[in-house]
Design a protein around this motif. Sequence first.
Motif, PDB file in Angstrom:
ATOM      1  N   GLN A  39       0.841  -1.180   0.000  1.00 36.54           N
ATOM      2  CA  GLN A  39       0.000   0.000   0.000  1.00 36.54           C
ATOM      3  C   GLN A  39       0.882   1.237   0.000  1.00 36.54           C
ATOM      4  O   GLN A  39       1.642   1.465   0.945  1.00 36.54           O
ATOM      5  CB  GLN A  39      -0.954   0.019   1.196  1.00 36.54           C
ATOM      6  CG  GLN A  39      -1.987   1.119   1.133  1.00 36.54           C
ATOM      7  CD  GLN A  39      -3.111   0.922   2.124  1.00 36.54           C
ATOM      8  OE1 GLN A  39      -3.003   0.169   3.095  1.00 36.54           O
ATOM      9  NE2 GLN A  39      -4.236   1.586   1.887  1.00 36.54           N
ATOM     10  N   ALA A  40       0.775   1.990  -1.071  1.00 37.22           N
ATOM     11  CA  ALA A  40       1.502   3.244  -1.191  1.00 37.22           C
ATOM     12  C   ALA A  40       0.634   4.370  -0.645  1.00 37.22           C
ATOM     13  O   ALA A  40      -0.592   4.252  -0.599  1.00 37.22           O
ATOM     14  CB  ALA A  40       1.863   3.497  -2.649  1.00 37.22           C
ATOM     15  N   PRO A  41       1.251   5.467  -0.251  1.00 35.48           N
ATOM     16  CA  PRO A  41       0.474   6.593   0.286  1.00 35.48           C
ATOM     17  C   PRO A  41      -0.594   7.050  -0.692  1.00 35.48           C
ATOM     18  O   PRO A  41      -0.332   7.261  -1.873  1.00 35.48           O
ATOM     19  CB  PRO A  41       1.538   7.674   0.489  1.00 35.48           C
ATOM     20  CG  PRO A  41       2.808   6.923   0.687  1.00 35.48           C
ATOM     21  CD  PRO A  41       2.694   5.728  -0.209  1.00 35.48           C
ATOM     22  N   GLY A  42      -1.816   7.172  -0.190  1.00 33.57           N
ATOM     23  CA  GLY A  42      -2.912   7.652  -1.004  1.00 33.57           C
ATOM     24  C   GLY A  42      -3.491   6.638  -1.970  1.00 33.57           C
ATOM     25  O   GLY A  42      -4.371   6.979  -2.766  1.00 33.57           O
ATOM     26  N   LYS A  43      -3.017   5.398  -1.897  1.00 35.16           N
ATOM     27  CA  LYS A  43      -3.507   4.364  -2.807  1.00 35.16           C
ATOM     28  C   LYS A  43      -4.126   3.216  -2.035  1.00 35.16           C
ATOM     29  O   LYS A  43      -3.872   3.033  -0.847  1.00 35.16           O
ATOM     30  CB  LYS A  43      -2.367   3.853  -3.695  1.00 35.16           C
ATOM     31  CG  LYS A  43      -1.811   4.905  -4.643  1.00 35.16           C
ATOM     32  CD  LYS A  43      -0.818   4.292  -5.597  1.00 35.16           C
ATOM     33  CE  LYS A  43      -0.317   5.330  -6.602  1.00 35.16           C
ATOM     34  NZ  LYS A  43       0.650   4.722  -7.571  1.00 35.16           N
ATOM     35  N   GLU A  44      -4.903   2.439  -2.742  1.00 39.39           N
ATOM     36  CA  GLU A  44      -5.511   1.257  -2.134  1.00 39.39           C
ATOM     37  C   GLU A  44      -4.470   0.150  -1.982  1.00 39.39           C
ATOM     38  O   GLU A  44      -3.479   0.093  -2.697  1.00 39.39           O
ATOM     39  CB  GLU A  44      -6.673   0.761  -2.993  1.00 39.39           C
ATOM     40  CG  GLU A  44      -7.856   1.703  -3.043  1.00 39.39           C
ATOM     41  CD  GLU A  44      -9.049   1.103  -3.759  1.00 39.39           C
ATOM     42  OE1 GLU A  44     -10.108   1.729  -3.764  1.00 39.39           O
ATOM     43  OE2 GLU A  44      -8.899   0.004  -4.329  1.00 39.39           O
ATOM     44  N   ARG A  45      -4.738  -0.711  -1.052  1.00 39.21           N
ATOM     45  CA  ARG A  45      -3.869  -1.873  -0.861  1.00 39.21           C
ATOM     46  C   ARG A  45      -4.037  -2.806  -2.063  1.00 39.21           C
ATOM     47  O   ARG A  45      -5.163  -3.120  -2.457  1.00 39.21           O
ATOM     48  CB  ARG A  45      -4.232  -2.590   0.427  1.00 39.21           C
ATOM     49  CG  ARG A  45      -3.257  -3.664   0.835  1.00 39.21           C
ATOM     50  CD  ARG A  45      -3.527  -4.145   2.258  1.00 39.21           C
ATOM     51  NE  ARG A  45      -3.384  -3.059   3.226  1.00 39.21           N
ATOM     52  CZ  ARG A  45      -3.413  -3.239   4.545  1.00 39.21           C
ATOM     53  NH1 ARG A  45      -3.572  -4.444   5.043  1.00 39.21           N
ATOM     54  NH2 ARG A  45      -3.284  -2.204   5.360  1.00 39.21           N
ATOM     55  N   GLU A  46      -2.928  -3.254  -2.608  1.00 36.86           N
ATOM     56  CA  GLU A  46      -2.974  -4.121  -3.772  1.00 36.86           C
ATOM     57  C   GLU A  46      -2.203  -5.404  -3.519  1.00 36.86           C
ATOM     58  O   GLU A  46      -1.159  -5.406  -2.875  1.00 36.86           O
ATOM     59  CB  GLU A  46      -2.405  -3.419  -5.018  1.00 36.86           C
ATOM     60  CG  GLU A  46      -0.932  -3.104  -4.949  1.00 36.86           C
ATOM     61  CD  GLU A  46      -0.327  -2.713  -6.288  1.00 36.86           C
ATOM     62  OE1 GLU A  46      -0.872  -3.089  -7.342  1.00 36.86           O
ATOM     63  OE2 GLU A  46       0.730  -2.037  -6.272  1.00 36.86           O
ATOM     64  N   GLY A  47      -2.739  -6.484  -4.029  1.00 34.87           N
ATOM     65  CA  GLY A  47      -2.058  -7.758  -3.932  1.00 34.87           C
ATOM     66  C   GLY A  47      -0.987  -7.862  -4.988  1.00 34.87           C
ATOM     67  O   GLY A  47      -1.203  -7.488  -6.138  1.00 34.87           O
ATOM     68  N   VAL A  48       0.185  -8.383  -4.603  1.00 28.01           N
ATOM     69  CA  VAL A  48       1.269  -8.521  -5.560  1.00 28.01           C
ATOM     70  C   VAL A  48       1.656  -9.976  -5.803  1.00 28.01           C
ATOM     71  O   VAL A  48       2.099 -10.326  -6.896  1.00 28.01           O
ATOM     72  CB  VAL A  48       2.509  -7.709  -5.150  1.00 28.01           C
ATOM     73  CG1 VAL A  48       2.210  -6.220  -5.197  1.00 28.01           C
ATOM     74  CG2 VAL A  48       3.016  -8.104  -3.770  1.00 28.01           C
ATOM     75  N   ALA A  49       1.500 -10.837  -4.803  1.00 30.89           N
ATOM     76  CA  ALA A  49       1.884 -12.231  -4.982  1.00 30.89           C
ATOM     77  C   ALA A  49       1.194 -13.091  -3.940  1.00 30.89           C
ATOM     78  O   ALA A  49       0.849 -12.614  -2.861  1.00 30.89           O
ATOM     79  CB  ALA A  49       3.405 -12.397  -4.863  1.00 30.89           C
ATOM     80  N   ALA A  50       1.013 -14.346  -4.277  1.00 32.96           N
ATOM     81  CA  ALA A  50       0.404 -15.280  -3.336  1.00 32.96           C
ATOM     82  C   ALA A  50       0.983 -16.662  -3.569  1.00 32.96           C
ATOM     83  O   ALA A  50       1.451 -16.987  -4.664  1.00 32.96           O
ATOM     84  CB  ALA A  50      -1.115 -15.299  -3.499  1.00 32.96           C
ATOM     85  N   ILE A  51       0.943 -17.484  -2.510  1.00 32.91           N
ATOM     86  CA  ILE A  51       1.491 -18.829  -2.586  1.00 32.91           C
ATOM     87  C   ILE A  51       0.609 -19.772  -1.791  1.00 32.91           C
ATOM     88  O   ILE A  51       0.094 -19.421  -0.724  1.00 32.91           O
ATOM     89  CB  ILE A  51       2.949 -18.840  -2.081  1.00 32.91           C
ATOM     90  CG1 ILE A  51       3.622 -20.183  -2.361  1.00 32.91           C
ATOM     91  CG2 ILE A  51       3.022 -18.482  -0.593  1.00 32.91           C
ATOM     92  CD1 ILE A  51       5.139 -20.131  -2.182  1.00 32.91           C
ATOM     93  N   SER A  52       0.430 -20.962  -2.318  1.00 35.64           N
ATOM     94  CA  SER A  52      -0.389 -21.944  -1.629  1.00 35.64           C
ATOM     95  C   SER A  52       0.319 -22.448  -0.381  1.00 35.64           C
ATOM     96  O   SER A  52       1.524 -22.243  -0.192  1.00 35.64           O
ATOM     97  CB  SER A  52      -0.692 -23.114  -2.570  1.00 35.64           C
ATOM     98  OG  SER A  52       0.507 -23.765  -2.960  1.00 35.64           O
TER      99      SER A  52
END
Length: 130
Positions: A39-52
């Motif tokens: 989450q960058a300032p002023g931006k929404e939280r975004e997913g970047v990677a996931a693992i099972s």
Amino acid sequence: QVQLVESGGGLVQPGGSLRLSCSSSGSRLDYYAIGWFRQAPGKEREGVAAISSSGDITFYADSVKGRFTISRDYEQVYLQITNVNPEDTAVYYCAARDVDDFKKYYGTTYYLTPAKYDYWGLGTQVTVSE
């Protein structure tokens, strides 16, 4: 209940690399599917990677493919970031999901959606600057 702790953030120069770590002070981490978010300032939280939970399936946001690598061992989940740029500046969070139905949603953005996760760490700051 799992309690997540992120580490490895800091100040890094453009073009550099760093590795973030996510560990648990509660339940074993290998029970959970894990996602990394930022989450960058002023931006929404975004997913970047996931693992099972088993580590055999990974998924990345299109914006980070080729630069971010998620991996895990018995105790921790890692996010390797290479060739960083100022747009990577953000607070990075790891999150755990109770239910691992990764295969069911593979190929979708399901596991990059913050609302799908049950537990969150407090985050680690990554700043990319000269």
